[in-house]
Design an enzyme around this catalytic site. Structure first.
Site, PDB file in Angstrom:
ATOM      1  N   HIS A 309      13.989 -40.400  51.549  1.00  0.00           N
ATOM      2  CA  HIS A 309      12.728 -40.292  52.270  1.00  0.00           C
ATOM      3  C   HIS A 309      12.896 -39.310  53.426  1.00  0.00           C
ATOM      4  O   HIS A 309      13.937 -39.286  54.067  1.00  0.00           O
ATOM      5  CB  HIS A 309      12.295 -41.660  52.821  1.00  0.00           C
ATOM      6  CG  HIS A 309      10.839 -41.722  53.119  1.00  0.00           C
ATOM      7  ND1 HIS A 309      10.311 -41.213  54.283  1.00  0.00           N
ATOM      8  CD2 HIS A 309       9.796 -42.180  52.389  1.00  0.00           C
ATOM      9  CE1 HIS A 309       9.003 -41.376  54.257  1.00  0.00           C
ATOM     10  NE2 HIS A 309       8.665 -41.953  53.124  1.00  0.00           N
ATOM     11  N   ASP A 366       8.743 -46.756  46.277  1.00  0.00           N
ATOM     12  CA  ASP A 366       8.475 -46.612  44.846  1.00  0.00           C
ATOM     13  C   ASP A 366       9.548 -47.229  43.963  1.00  0.00           C
ATOM     14  O   ASP A 366       9.382 -47.314  42.751  1.00  0.00           O
ATOM     15  CB  ASP A 366       8.328 -45.112  44.498  1.00  0.00           C
ATOM     16  CG  ASP A 366       7.110 -44.503  45.168  1.00  0.00           C
ATOM     17  OD1 ASP A 366       6.051 -45.147  45.160  1.00  0.00           O
ATOM     18  OD2 ASP A 366       7.220 -43.391  45.712  1.00  0.00           O
TER      19      ASP A 366
HETATM   20  N1  CMC Z   1      18.432 -38.030  44.622  1.00  0.00           N
HETATM   21  C1  CMC Z   1      19.452 -37.176  44.856  1.00  0.00           C
HETATM   22  N2  CMC Z   1      19.621 -36.473  45.988  1.00  0.00           N
HETATM   23  C2  CMC Z   1      18.706 -36.657  46.951  1.00  0.00           C
HETATM   24  C3  CMC Z   1      17.621 -37.518  46.796  1.00  0.00           C
HETATM   25  C4  CMC Z   1      17.498 -38.225  45.582  1.00  0.00           C
HETATM   26  N3  CMC Z   1      16.482 -39.065  45.374  1.00  0.00           N
HETATM   27  N4  CMC Z   1      16.857 -37.497  47.918  1.00  0.00           N
HETATM   28  C5  CMC Z   1      17.444 -36.634  48.753  1.00  0.00           C
HETATM   29  N5  CMC Z   1      18.567 -36.116  48.168  1.00  0.00           N
HETATM   30  C6  CMC Z   1      19.542 -35.186  48.764  1.00  0.00           C
HETATM   31  C7  CMC Z   1      19.071 -33.748  48.639  1.00  0.00           C
HETATM   32  O1  CMC Z   1      19.530 -33.154  47.438  1.00  0.00           O
HETATM   33  C8  CMC Z   1      19.702 -33.139  49.876  1.00  0.00           C
HETATM   34  O2  CMC Z   1      21.072 -32.953  49.596  1.00  0.00           O
HETATM   35  P1  CMC Z   1      21.863 -31.734  50.283  1.00  0.00           P
HETATM   36  O3  CMC Z   1      21.882 -32.013  51.767  1.00  0.00           O
HETATM   37  O4  CMC Z   1      23.217 -31.763  49.674  1.00  0.00           O
HETATM   38  O5  CMC Z   1      21.101 -30.488  49.959  1.00  0.00           O
HETATM   39  C9  CMC Z   1      19.595 -34.239  50.916  1.00  0.00           C
HETATM   40  O6  CMC Z   1      19.588 -35.467  50.154  1.00  0.00           O
HETATM   41  C10 CMC Z   1      18.327 -34.182  51.758  1.00  0.00           C
HETATM   42  O7  CMC Z   1      17.226 -34.201  50.861  1.00  0.00           O
HETATM   43  P2  CMC Z   1      15.934 -33.320  51.017  1.00  0.00           P
HETATM   44  O8  CMC Z   1      15.394 -32.962  49.686  1.00  0.00           O
HETATM   45  O9  CMC Z   1      16.177 -32.193  51.976  1.00  0.00           O
HETATM   46  O10 CMC Z   1      14.980 -34.374  51.726  1.00  0.00           O
HETATM   47  P3  CMC Z   1      13.433 -34.266  51.877  1.00  0.00           P
HETATM   48  O11 CMC Z   1      13.088 -34.989  53.104  1.00  0.00           O
HETATM   49  O12 CMC Z   1      12.994 -32.831  51.793  1.00  0.00           O
HETATM   50  O13 CMC Z   1      12.864 -35.005  50.568  1.00  0.00           O
HETATM   51  C11 CMC Z   1      12.164 -36.753  49.122  1.00  0.00           C
HETATM   52  C12 CMC Z   1      12.444 -36.333  50.570  1.00  0.00           C
HETATM   53  C13 CMC Z   1      11.477 -38.104  49.122  1.00  0.00           C
HETATM   54  C14 CMC Z   1      11.239 -35.715  48.465  1.00  0.00           C
HETATM   55  C15 CMC Z   1      13.495 -36.834  48.359  1.00  0.00           C
HETATM   56  O14 CMC Z   1      14.332 -37.830  48.906  1.00  0.00           O
HETATM   57  C16 CMC Z   1      13.300 -37.096  46.864  1.00  0.00           C
HETATM   58  O15 CMC Z   1      13.113 -36.133  46.104  1.00  0.00           O
HETATM   59  N6  CMC Z   1      13.343 -38.397  46.405  1.00  0.00           N
HETATM   60  C17 CMC Z   1      13.065 -38.727  45.021  1.00  0.00           C
HETATM   61  C18 CMC Z   1      11.564 -38.821  44.769  1.00  0.00           C
HETATM   62  C19 CMC Z   1      10.962 -40.050  45.412  1.00  0.00           C
HETATM   63  O16 CMC Z   1      11.462 -41.161  45.248  1.00  0.00           O
HETATM   64  N7  CMC Z   1       9.839 -39.859  46.109  1.00  0.00           N
HETATM   65  C20 CMC Z   1       9.104 -40.954  46.764  1.00  0.00           C
HETATM   66  C21 CMC Z   1       9.112 -40.805  48.251  1.00  0.00           C
HETATM   67  S1  CMC Z   1       8.635 -42.295  49.145  1.00  0.00           S
HETATM   68  C22 CMC Z   1       6.994 -42.648  48.769  1.00  0.00           C
HETATM   69  C23 CMC Z   1       6.061 -41.521  48.932  1.00  0.00           C
HETATM   70  O17 CMC Z   1       5.860 -41.021  50.042  1.00  0.00           O
HETATM   71  O18 CMC Z   1       5.470 -41.137  47.960  1.00  0.00           O
END
Ligand code: CMC
Length: 431
Positions: A309, A366
């Site tokens: 998140h 989720d």
């Molecule tokens: N699986 C694998 N790696 C992850 C995940 C994940 N679910 N979430 C974050 N990371 C890693 C990402 O690859 C990055 O690694 P590195 O520092 O090595 O590059 C690090 O953690 C930071 O992630 P980010 O993508 O920069 O974080 P963000 O804040 O931009 O993205 C997110 C947040 C929710 C999009 C992401 O965690 C994600 O894609 N999660 C899976 C999809 C999901 O469950 N979404 C629902 C979100 S909660 C309810 C809602 O609001 O809808």
């Protein structure tokens, strides 16, 4: 920082003072509204990870502590003690309704649930396999075409009526999108049922048999909707505000928010979680270990769905409620779900894995919601629609807040141009 302000120093020894904006709880902000005019610079912040786009008194999140409050009330208190419509009222009007206010609010919603009959042909026009989120977003926009006054409401009375119309009619739209997808006749709303009962009735009743509602299902769906009701400036809410900032109608803004919600990194994740768990269940090559390995592999764009998140660096409090609630609901439904067992194993393995520990990646809302939605009888294609019904009060409350905020300006970010500099035009015969 000096005296509560911040000073920004540039390489040429010039500097500018930036004021702080205090928060009642959580991080204060540095006000950069004069930055471009005074310094000729813009800021660079992809995904707005460090940028507040508004002041808001709706929702407070402490991501490090895993806390969530609406209008000051903890999500746990609201989820356990309120109905969904009570929380909707709280978000929109800033206070918990007293008995008379709640009765009046529930009555005004339950007497506006019917769609204009011409909307039937709208549903008929979609292909049977249409994803219900596509239908939901389109229908939300379409409803507004029946009410000219909602195109650009200005008076509070009209805005309130638009909000009530949306909240009242969205379950009807959602249920009809579902009925269309399974080829069953549409079920008309029934005003003597409460909000959640009525939705379940339109979803699951069939003209060929009696239908009775299970109070345990009503209770569980209330809790789920409340847990989704608002969540700060998430992607869909920021979209609602962005579209609304052009003075587009509440309906158009909310429809745009639904499209943002549909994406698998946002609300679409609840459907993707179940698909991921189902794959682990069905495919002998997809194990807990191989799923985690894929999620960690930087050459694979697969992510562990329902994990991570932008705001939480701790367990999402909504996921905490749902994690214990899932068992409860399955027990009350006298059913079991092999996917819950897989989810528990996957969570334990991820929380013991350095990749997820180092990045503070925990289950989000989720991760367990889909297992409960399944137990209540919803197909996975409807999960994001349920998220949308739950998030609707938050979208509306944000739209209202934006609409009455004198600081609102049309959303229009800058960019850093990195393309070609000026080039001489080349006639086509010389290219
Ligand atoms: N699986 C694998 N790696 C992850 C995940 C994940 N679910 N979430 C974050 N990371 C890693 C990402 O690859 C990055 O690694 P590195 O520092 O090595 O590059 C690090 O953690 C930071 O992630 P980010 O993508 O920069 O974080 P963000 O804040 O931009 O993205 C997110 C947040 C929710 C999009 C992401 O965690 C994600 O894609 N999660 C899976 C999809 C999901 O469950 N979404 C629902 C979100 S909660 C309810 C809602 O609001 O809808």
């Amino acid at each position: 920082m000096t005296d509560g302000n911040a000073t920004l120093h540039f390489a040429d020894d010039s500097s500018i003072e930036l004021e702080r904006i205090e928060a009642t709880a959580g991080q204060p902000a540095i006000d950069i509204r004069r930055l471009r005019a005074d310094s000729g610079h813009v800021t660079f912040d992809p995904g707005f990870a460090n940028t507040a786009n508004a002041t808001s008194s709706l929702t407070y999140i402490n991501g490090a502590a895993g806390e969530l409050r609406h209008r000051g009330y903890s999500i746990e208190d609201l989820a356990l003690n309120c109905s969904f419509l009570e929380v909707a009222y709280l978000l929109m009007y800033g206070k918990l309704p007293n008995r008379a206010e709640l009765d009046e609010w529930e009555h005004s919603i339950s007497t506006h649930t019917l769609l204009n009959e011409e909307m039937r042909s709208f549903f008929d026009a979609f292909p049977r396999r249409a994803h219900p989120m596509g239908v939901l977003a389109s229908a939300t926009n379409a409803i507004s075409t029946f009410y000219d006054v909602y195109r650009r409401p200005t008076r509070k009375r009209e805005i309130d009526a638009g909000a009530r119309t949306l909240i009242a009619k969205l379950p009807t739209v959602a249920a009809w999108a579902y009925k269309k997808s399974i080829g069953e006749p549409y079920v008309y709303p029934s005003n003597d049922l409460d909000y959640v009962e009525n939705f379940l009735h339109m979803m699951f009743a069939r003209p060929v048999e009696d239908w009775t509602v299970d109070p345990a299902v009503v209770k569980a769906l209330n809790v789920l909707l409340i847990l989704h009701a608002d969540h700060g400036q998430n992607c869909s809410t920021a979209t609602v505000r962005a579209v609304g900032s052009s003075r587009a109608s509440m309906f158009a803004s909310v429809a745009a928010g639904m499209c943002a919600l549909w994406g698998p990194l946002h609300g679409g994740a609840n459907q993707s979680v179940i698909e991921m768990l189902q794959e682990i269940h069905d495919d002998p090559d997809a194990t807990i270990e191989s799923t985690l390995a894929r999620a960690k592999d930087k050459d694979d764009d697969f992510r562990l769905m329902g994990f991570g998140h932008r705001v939480y660096s701790n367990y999402d409090p909504r996921a905490r409620v749902l994690s214990s609630y899932a068992e409860d609901v399955l027990d009350r439904m006298e059913t079991t779900d092999p996917l819950l067992e897989i989810a528990r194993e996957l969570e334990a393995a991820a929380l013991a894995d350095d990749y997820f520990v180092d990045r503070k990646i925990y289950p989000n809302v989720d991760f367990y919601s889909g297992i409960i939605f399944r137990a209540l009888g919803f197909p996975s294609r409807m999960f994001t629609v349920l998220f949308a019904i739950g998030r609707l009060p938050g979208w509306i409350a944000n739209w209202m807040e934006m609409n009455s905020d004198p600081d609102t300006r049309i959303m229009r970010p800058r960019q850093i141009y990195i393309g070609e500099t000026a080039r001489d035009f080349v006639p086509i015969e010389n290219r």
